[in-house]
Structures are given as structure tokens and as C-alpha cells.
Design an enzyme around this catalytic site. Structure first.
Site, mmCIF file in Angstrom:
data_model
loop_
_atom_site.group_PDB
_atom_site.id
_atom_site.type_symbol
_atom_site.label_atom_id
_atom_site.label_comp_id
_atom_site.label_asym_id
_atom_site.label_seq_id
_atom_site.Cartn_x
_atom_site.Cartn_y
_atom_site.Cartn_z
ATOM 1 N N ARG A 36 -38.076 23.296 -10.666
ATOM 2 C CA ARG A 36 -38.035 22.458 -10.215
ATOM 3 C C ARG A 36 -39.481 21.650 -10.203
ATOM 4 N NH1 ARG A 36 -35.502 25.329 -4.491
ATOM 5 N NH2 ARG A 36 -34.494 23.786 -4.076
ATOM 6 N N LYS A 197 -21.011 32.159 1.364
ATOM 7 C CA LYS A 197 -21.212 32.150 2.740
ATOM 8 C C LYS A 197 -20.128 30.807 2.970
ATOM 9 C CE LYS A 197 -23.703 35.597 4.902
ATOM 10 N NZ LYS A 197 -23.724 36.524 5.409
ATOM 11 N N GLY A 350 -28.838 26.291 -6.596
ATOM 12 C CA GLY A 350 -29.248 27.471 -6.804
ATOM 13 C C GLY A 350 -28.602 28.671 -8.357
ATOM 14 N N GLY A 374 -28.736 23.426 -0.375
ATOM 15 C CA GLY A 374 -28.454 23.223 0.878
ATOM 16 C C GLY A 374 -28.626 21.615 1.168
HETATM 17 C C1 3PG Z 1 -35.020 25.135 -1.125
HETATM 18 O O1 3PG Z 1 -35.290 26.142 -1.914
HETATM 19 O O2 3PG Z 1 -33.072 25.136 -0.910
HETATM 20 C C2 3PG Z 1 -35.469 24.223 -0.324
HETATM 21 O O3 3PG Z 1 -36.478 24.462 -0.692
HETATM 22 C C3 3PG Z 1 -34.805 24.555 1.392
HETATM 23 O O4 3PG Z 1 -35.498 25.791 1.522
HETATM 24 P P1 3PG Z 1 -35.379 25.985 3.260
HETATM 25 O O5 3PG Z 1 -33.889 26.579 3.131
HETATM 26 O O6 3PG Z 1 -36.325 27.768 3.385
HETATM 27 O O7 3PG Z 1 -35.150 25.481 4.090
#
Ligand code: 3PG
Length: 393
Positions: A36, A197, A350, A374
Site C-alpha cells: 500500500r 463472512k 487482503g 471492503g
Molecule cells: C482497509 O484496510 O481495508 C481500510 O484501511 C479500511 O479499514 P477499516 O475497515 O478499519 O475502515
């Protein structure tokens, strides 16, 4: 999707508030994966080259509005400084008199990194005063934290109310890579969804029921669907409270392209360990307290063929517990098919990205690897993300 991009901006001698996605895995304070950080560099370089001074805003972890020593951005700033080959002045706060003084002194070509913005409860509350304070530091806001575009926070959304907002190079690249999946993708279209999930995947499944030719399920989410279908899943991980939604999705798929594929065989074991004794069984033959830890070879091969025959494929979530060698094969077969397909192969999340790395593949083996887990799922669920909405033309 038309967005305002930084190549259209004259930022010479201007101060830029740059939101980056630097939420990287940390162990004993040390950065474990620099992907990242590397992906954030092009925008920083572009801004510096154009004569701007850059104030970096970022978060690490979920400190819930408290100062958590292990989540300071100090090590991340050092790592970035090394990779960038340029001095970064890391501050121990993100707002306040000291910060203001440092910012006032800034000259073109200088970089400041503010402290973890999630140390302040106002960040996640998208607080107006906090957003205004951040906005007061700069002439322009540049949003380049694609991985956080699904969060309506002060530094991803609120701040854009008060200074002109532009998309950085990474956000532009991600939107460019993911948008074709929503807008006239080449068919057949296949989604490969795994992980533990269901909840984060419901939106994307629903949005693609009418569009996708195949939806291939693995991991814990497949267990919930198998259970909903009436299979005995032993002691496998599954979400009892999501069984109804799984049934609803199965019915919707039947009415559309009947494109939902569940594992036909699985790898079961008693324990999750590197030397676990495994058994490959059809899903109809799971007995006793067996636990499903991977899809079976017949399923993996079927999924691989579908991927290779598809023109557009999106993969998020491993097929099993790939970190343990006995349960790696299913995800490895998917990774191989994704790397070999002639179709557009996009990977997000990830765990899937970690999995393809462990299997020895490189970024170049895929059409696109998203820096957002997400965020990419919510983007493909068809929702307008709060971190992107202020960037629209
Ligand atoms: C991630 O690592 O997917 C983002 O930085 C968002 O993190 P969060 O789910 O803690 O908002």
C-alpha cells in the site's frame, strides 16, 4: 464515472492535503507489507514534481478515537521515506497549535505526515469542525486512499465540503479498473467469492445476480450456503443468522441465470494445523465433527475451467485456510487460473492478495489488484462511495 483528476490541477506553490491508504500490517511496530505504501508513491511524486507541499493524512488500525502507541504512523513514515527517497517530517499530532506552526513553515517540495487520524474520535464521526480544521491546512484536498473510500469520515469525505477535492492517481486507477465490471463488462462474467463472512459480500452478489454468468463460492461463506441447501456441515464454520439470506440469494439466482456454484467436494479435517490429517469428501458425505477447511480438487478444477473460459473475473476471499499447506490447494488452483486466463482478471481483498503472493504470483500476472478489500466490494455492490462522491465532475 467522470471524476476530477490531479493532472488537470495547477498546484505549483500550493499546499495539498493528501489522504492516503497506509493501513499496512504492523508487527512489533514494524511494517510487514509495503504494497500500500508503494501504491501511494506515484501521487506523492507527481505533487512534489509539480511544486506543491504535501500534508499526508492516513490511519492505521482501529484505535477507536484513542491514542494507541503501537498504531502511531512513525514506522510507516520511515518506510515511506525510504521508498520515496525524500524526507518526510512525521508529526505526533494531527491537529493543534504545533501542527499549525509546522504547516505554516512548509515550503514547496516538503512533506509532513500527520499522526494516525483515527486517534481522534471526530474522524470517524465525520465531525464538521474537525473537517474544517483539516481543510484549513491546505488549498486542495487530494483523495488517494481508495481502500478507505467506503468510509464517510472527516478525512475521506467531510473535508471535501470545504476545499476543492481531486482524485489522486491510485483512486483514478482503481475506478478505471473496476468500473468496467459495472458498465458493460465483457461476458462471460464470473465472481469468485470466499473468506469467512457473508455480510460484506451480500451487496456485490445481489448487484451481480442479473449480470454475472457464474458466481463461484468457497470458504466459510460457502458453508453457510451448503447448510441452507440442507447439507450437514459437521463442525464447520458457518453463519446461522445468515442462512435465510443465503436461501433468498439461492432463489434469486435460480430465477435469473442459475449461476450460483457451491462446492461439490471439500477437504475436511479435525483440526486446523500444518500437519492436519485431511480427507477429500463429496459435500453429501460430511460426517461427525468434521470441519471443512478447503474446497476439494473436483470443485477447484471446475472453478478453474469456468475462470479460464470467462472474459471478466473478480476474485475476493480465499477458498479455504490457505495459510496452512493442507488447505492451500483450492485457493492456489483459483490463483493459477486467474493468472492464466485470457480474460480480465481482477483481485481484491487482503487475504486473496496475500494468497497470490504466497503462491508465487506477481502483480503483473493479473489485470488489476485492488488496494481496497471492503472498498472494492462496496464499489462493485453499486453503491456510491462517500470517499468518491465528492470527486465527481
Ligand atoms: C482497509 O484496510 O481495508 C481500510 O484501511 C479500511 O479499514 P477499516 O475497515 O478499519 O475502515
Amino acid at each position: 464515472m467522470a471524476i476530477r483528476q490531479i493532472d488537470k490541477l495547477d498546484f505549483k506553490d500550493k499546499r495539498i492535503l493528501l489522504r492516503l491508504e497506509l493501513n499496512v500490517p504492523l508487527k512489533d511496530g514494524k511494517v510487514q507489507d509495503t504494497t500500500r505504501i508503494e501504491q501511494a508513491l506515484p501521487t506523492v511524486k507527481f505533487l512534489l514534481k509539480g511544486g506543491a507541499s504535501v500534508i499526508i493524512v492516513a490511519h492505521a488500525g482501529r484505535p477507536n478515537g484513542n491514542v494507541v502507541e503501537e498504531l502511531r504512523l512513525t514506522e510507516i513514515a520511515k518506510e515511506m521515506e525510504k521508498l520515496l527517497g525524500h524526507k518526510i517530517k512525521k508529526l505526533d499530532e494531527a491537529i493543534g497549535k504545533k501542527v499549525e506552526k509546522e504547516i505554516e513553515k512548509m515550503k514547496p517540495g516538503e512533506i509532513i505526515m500527520l499522526e494516525n487520524i483515527r486517534f481522534y474520535p471526530e474522524e470517524e464521526a465525520n465531525d464538521i469542525k474537525f473537517s474544517k480544521t483539516l481543510a484549513s491546512y491546505a488549498d486542495y484536498f487530494v483523495m488517494d486512499a481508495f481502500g478507505t473510500t467506503h468510509r464517510a469520515h472527516a478525512s475521506t469525505h467531510g473535508v471535501a465540503e470545504y476545499i476543492p477535492a481531486y482524485a489522486g492517481i491510485l483512486v483514478s486507477k482503481e475506478i478505471h479498473a473496476l468500473s468496467p465490471l459495472l458498465e458493460q463488462p465483457r461476458r462471460p462474467i464470473t465472481l469468485v467469492l470466499g473468506g469467512a463472512k457473508i455480510w460484506s459480500k451480500i451487496g456485490i452478489i445481489k448487484n451481480f445476480i442479473a449480470k454475472a454468468d457464474h458466481i463461484l463460492l468457497g470458504g466459510g461463506i460457502a458453508n453457510t450456503f451448503l447448510y441452507a441447501q440442507g447439507h450437514y456441515v459437521g463442525e464447520s464454520l458457518f453463519e446461522k443468522d445468515k442462512v435465510d439470506i443465503a436461501r433468498e440469494i439461492m432463489l434469486d439466482c435460480e430465477k435469473n441465470h442459475d449461476q450460483l456454484h457451491l462446492p461439490e467436494d471439500v477437504i475436511v479435517a479435525d483440526e486446523m494445523s500444518d500437519d492436519a490429517k485431511t480427507l477429500n469428501v463429496p459435500v453429501t458425505d460430511i460426517e461427525g465433527d468434521a470441519k471443512i477447511f478447503d474446497i476439494g480438487p473436483r470443485t477447484a478444477e471446475k472453478y478453474a475451467q469456468i475462470i479460464k473460459n470467462s472474459q471478466t473475473i473478480f476474485w475476493n476471499g480465499p477458498m479455504g485456510l490457505y495459510e496452512h499447506p493442507p488447505f492451500k490447494k483450492g485457493s492456489e488452483t483459483i490463483a493459477k487460473a486467474m493468472a492464466e486466463t485470457y480474460g480480465t482478471a481482477i483481485v481484491g481483498g487482503g487475504d486473496s492478495v496475500d494468497c497470490i503472493k504466497r503462491c508465487g504470483y506477481k502483480r503483473e500476472d493479473f489485470t488489476h489488484i485492488s488496494t481496497g478489500g471492503g472498498a472494492s466490494l462496496e464499489f462493485l455492490a453499486g453503491t456510491m462511495l462517500p470517499g468518491i462522491e465528492p470527486l465527481l465532475k
